[in-house]
Design a protein around this motif. Structure first.
Motif, short mmCIF file in Angstrom:
data_model
loop_
_atom_site.label_atom_id
_atom_site.label_comp_id
_atom_site.label_asym_id
_atom_site.label_seq_id
_atom_site.Cartn_x
_atom_site.Cartn_y
_atom_site.Cartn_z
N GLN A 172 11.72 -3.18 5.12
CA GLN A 172 10.36 -2.68 5.21
C GLN A 172 10.32 -1.16 5.13
O GLN A 172 11.21 -0.47 5.61
CB GLN A 172 9.74 -3.07 6.55
N SER A 173 9.24 -0.65 4.58
CA SER A 173 9.01 0.79 4.56
C SER A 173 8.28 1.20 5.84
O SER A 173 7.79 0.35 6.59
CB SER A 173 8.15 1.17 3.35
N TYR A 207 5.44 2.57 5.94
CA TYR A 207 4.06 2.12 5.74
C TYR A 207 3.92 0.65 6.13
O TYR A 207 2.96 0.27 6.81
CB TYR A 207 3.61 2.32 4.29
N GLN A 208 4.86 -0.20 5.71
CA GLN A 208 4.77 -1.62 6.03
C GLN A 208 4.86 -1.87 7.53
O GLN A 208 4.17 -2.75 8.06
CB GLN A 208 5.86 -2.39 5.29
N ARG A 209 5.68 -1.08 8.23
CA ARG A 209 5.76 -1.24 9.68
C ARG A 209 4.45 -0.78 10.34
O ARG A 209 3.96 -1.42 11.27
CB ARG A 209 6.97 -0.48 10.23
N GLU A 244 1.49 -0.88 8.90
CA GLU A 244 0.54 -1.93 8.55
C GLU A 244 0.70 -3.13 9.49
O GLU A 244 -0.28 -3.73 9.93
CB GLU A 244 0.78 -2.35 7.10
N GLU A 245 1.93 -3.47 9.81
CA GLU A 245 2.22 -4.58 10.73
C GLU A 245 1.65 -4.29 12.12
O GLU A 245 1.07 -5.17 12.76
CB GLU A 245 3.74 -4.78 10.81
N LYS A 249 -7.58 -0.90 8.96
CA LYS A 249 -6.88 0.31 8.53
C LYS A 249 -7.80 1.51 8.63
O LYS A 249 -7.36 2.60 9.01
CB LYS A 249 -6.36 0.13 7.10
N TRP A 290 0.96 6.99 1.44
CA TRP A 290 2.02 6.30 2.18
C TRP A 290 2.23 4.92 1.59
O TRP A 290 3.38 4.49 1.42
CB TRP A 290 1.67 6.17 3.66
N LYS A 291 1.14 4.23 1.29
CA LYS A 291 1.23 2.87 0.75
C LYS A 291 1.95 2.86 -0.60
O LYS A 291 2.79 1.99 -0.86
CB LYS A 291 -0.17 2.26 0.60
#
Length: 121
Positions: A2-3, A5-7, A9-10, A19, A36-37
């Motif tokens: 995960q990036s 950004y993905q963390r 988002e989680e 968001k 970031w995305k």
């Protein structure tokens, strides 16, 4: 893997917020969040500290996706704040932080937590 950004988002999803609300509460522009995305940029150090404080997660997990446990001796998070020991030192540059720097970081984390509580009330 995960990036960052993905963390983030989680964490936003786990909190059940949008968001847009997240960005508004932390003063993040839609453009920066979009960068970031797309992987064009990542949050700066101060913003990462603020995000970690907002969600009450470790910087180690937010930045690296690594959960630190007793089996891992390389990085250990102190309970008082977000100071990391790397092979016995306090930060990744292998230099110890001054008392003034430590005090500033602790005050910033306390302020971030206070501000988050004010936003939730």
């Amino acid at each position: 893997m995960q990036s960052i950004y993905q963390r983030i988002e989680e964490l936003i999803a786990a909190r059940g917020m949008t968001k847009k609300a997240f960005c508004q509460q932390l003063g993040i522009s839609a453009g920066n969040f979009g960068d970031w995305k797309r992987g064009k940029s990542v949050p700066g150090t101060a913003k990462l500290i603020e995000i970690a404080g907002f969600f009450d997660v470790s910087l180690d997990w937010l930045m690296l996706g690594r959960r630190v446990g007793p089996e891992t001796e390389m990085l250990k998070e102190q309970q008082e704040g977000y100071f990391f020991q790397v092979l016995g030192q306090l930060n990744c540059q292998m230099d110890e932080l001054s008392e003034e720097e430590i005090r500033f970081i602790k005050e910033y984390i306390a302020f971030t937590r206070f501000r988050r509580q004010q936003d939730w009330n």
